[in-house]
Scaffold this active site. Structure first.
Site, PDB file in Angstrom:
ATOM      1  N   ARG A 240     -16.295  -5.950   7.942  1.00 22.13           N
ATOM      2  CA  ARG A 240     -17.560  -6.272   8.579  1.00 22.13           C
ATOM      3  C   ARG A 240     -18.220  -4.955   8.957  1.00 22.13           C
ATOM      4  NH1 ARG A 240     -17.167 -10.644   6.723  1.00 22.13           N
ATOM      5  NH2 ARG A 240     -17.300 -12.686   7.765  1.00 22.13           N
ATOM      6  N   GLU A 269     -27.622  -6.802   8.127  1.00 24.95           N
ATOM      7  CA  GLU A 269     -27.707  -7.317   6.759  1.00 24.95           C
ATOM      8  C   GLU A 269     -28.845  -8.323   6.652  1.00 24.95           C
ATOM      9  OE1 GLU A 269     -23.902  -8.822   5.508  1.00 24.95           O
ATOM     10  OE2 GLU A 269     -22.884  -6.909   5.846  1.00 24.95           O
ATOM     11  N   HIS A 288     -23.140  -7.238   0.080  1.00 20.53           N
ATOM     12  CA  HIS A 288     -22.152  -8.186   0.605  1.00 20.53           C
ATOM     13  C   HIS A 288     -21.755  -9.217  -0.465  1.00 20.53           C
ATOM     14  CE1 HIS A 288     -20.599 -10.016   4.619  1.00 20.53           C
ATOM     15  NE2 HIS A 288     -19.734 -10.203   3.626  1.00 20.53           N
TER      16      HIS A 288
END
Length: 328
Positions: A240, A269, A288
Site C-alpha cells: 500500500r 491514487e 495499481h
C-alpha cells in the site's frame, strides 16, 4: 419471506455473477457512482442493505452507522484497510475478503517491477518509441543483473512466499525476509533466512514490500530506511502507498540514495500527474495492477459472491476476515 438486499458498489460484477446474486437477493447497483459518501441515494439504500459487495471505498463507522440491517461486507480485495474492523466486529458484521486467488498474479507483478527497474525496461522502451535510439546501447544506459542477487522480502505471507519462489528458483537469488513471526516452512523451501529489518535493508539488492497497511506499518519506509538500503538498492512496493513516506522516497530517488524504485501503489491514487514519481527515469510506476488480469479479477469477484451468499445464509464464508473475533 422477503429476500435480502445487497448493494454492489465500485467494481461491476460480470453478468453471470450478477445474475447469480439477483436469483437470491434484491440487488441494487451503485457501480456507476463515484462519491458514495456524498451520494444521497446510496446512503438511503444503506438503510435497507443486508450485504455490501465491492472494493476501494473506505467504509467508516460514520457511513455504516446508517446501515442498521447490515450483516456482511464482502470486499473484492485482499487488503481490508478500508474497513474499521473493530466497529464491524462490535456490531456483529462479517467482513470477507479474497486472499489466495490473487497470490500468483500479484507475485508476477512484483517480479515485473523487479525486472523492469533492474534492466531499465520502461526508460529504454521509451527511448525507442521516441526515436532516440541512434547508436548501440552503451554504459550510461546499462542496467543491473537480477540473476544471483540478494532478494529481501518485507512481509512473508502467501504473496511474499510466491515472490521468493520466483527469485530463488527462477533467478537463483539468495532470499531473506523480515516478518513479525518466522516461517520455518518457507525458510526450508526457499533456503531463506529471517533478518532484522535494518539488517535486511543493508544487505539486499532488491527490497520487495508486501506488508498490509496498519498503524504499525504506516510510513515504515522513510529517510532512515532508504539510507540504510544504499545507492545500489532497488525498492519495490506492491503493498500500500501508505507504508512509504513518499516525499522521503522522492528525495532518495532524486539524490541517488537508492538506485531505483518499482511502484504499483501510491499514497494518493490515481497518482497525480504532477507527482515527480510519474516522470523520474529511475521509477517504474504502474496504476495499481497487482491483480489486474481477466482471470484473477473474475476469480476474486466469484469468491466475493460466494462469501456474501454464505454469510447471508448464516454459513461460514470461504474467506472471512473477522470470523474468529465474532465467534468468541
Amino acid at each position: 419471506m422477503s429476500r435480502k438486499t445487497v448493494l454492489v458498489y465500485q467494481r461491476p460484477l460480470k453478468p453471470a455473477l450478477h445474475e447469480r446474486l439477483t436469483q437470491e437477493c434484491e440487488v441494487l447497483d451503485f457501480t456507476d457512482r463515484k462519491d458514495l459518501h456524498n451520494d444521497a441515494d446510496f446512503r438511503e439504500a444503506l438503510k435497507r442493505a443486508h450485504g455490501l459487495i465491492g472494493s476501494s471505498v473506505p467504509m467508516d463507522r460514520n457511513l455504516l452507522a446508517e446501515a442498521e440491517n447490515l450483516e456482511v461486507i464482502s470486499s473484492i480485495s485482499v487488503g481490508v484497510d478500508n474497513y474499521d474492523i473493530d466497529y464491524l466486529t462490535e456490531r456483529g458484521i462479517v467482513l470477507c475478503h479474497t486472499p489466495d486467488v490473487l497470490t500468483e498474479t500479484t507475485a508476477d507483478t512484483a517480479f515485473l517491477l523487479v525486472l523492469a527497474t533492474a534492466r531499465r525496461g520502461v526508460e529504454l522502451a521509451n527511448m525507442v518509441r521516441n526515436g532516440e535510439w541512434t547508436s548501440s546501447i552503451a554504459e550510461p544506459h546499462f542496467g543491473v543483473d537480477v540473476q544471483g542477487k540478494h532478494l529481501g522480502i518485507v512481509g512473508m505471507g502467501r504473496i511474499g512466499a510466491a515472490i521468493g519462489r520466483r527469485g530463488r528458483f527462477g533467478f537463483n537469488m539468495t532470499v531473506s525476509y523480515h516478518n513479525r513471526s518466522r516461517h520455518e516452512d518457507f525458510e526450508q523451501e526457499l533456503g531463506a533466512s529471517w533478518r532484522e529489518l535494518d539488517d535486511l535493508l543493508r544487505e539486499c539488492d532488491f527490497i520487495v514490500v508486501t506488508v498490509p497497511l496498519s498503524e504499525a506499518t504506516r510510513e515504515m519506509f522513510g529517510k532512515r530506511e532508504f539510507e540504510l538500503m544504499g545507492d545500489q538498492a532497488i525498492f519495490i512496493n506492491i503493498a500500500r502507498g501508505g507504508v512509504v513516506d513518499e516525499p522521503a522516497l522522492i528525495e532518495a530517488l532524486k539524490n541517488g540514495t537508492i538506485r531505483a524504485a518499482g511502484l504499483d501503489v501510491f499514497t494518493t491514487e490515481p497518482l497525480p500527474g504532477d507527482s515527480p514519481l510519474a516522470r523520474m527515469d529511475n521509477v517504474v510506476a504502474l496504476p495499481h495492477i497487482g491483480s489486474a488480469t481477466h482471470e484473477t479479477r473474475y476469480a476474486m469477484a466469484e469468491l466475493a459472491v460466494n462469501n456474501l451468499l454464505a454469510a447471508l445464509a448464516d454459513q461460514k464464508p470461504q474467506a472471512p476476515y473477522n470470523w474468529e473475533q465474532l465467534k468468541r
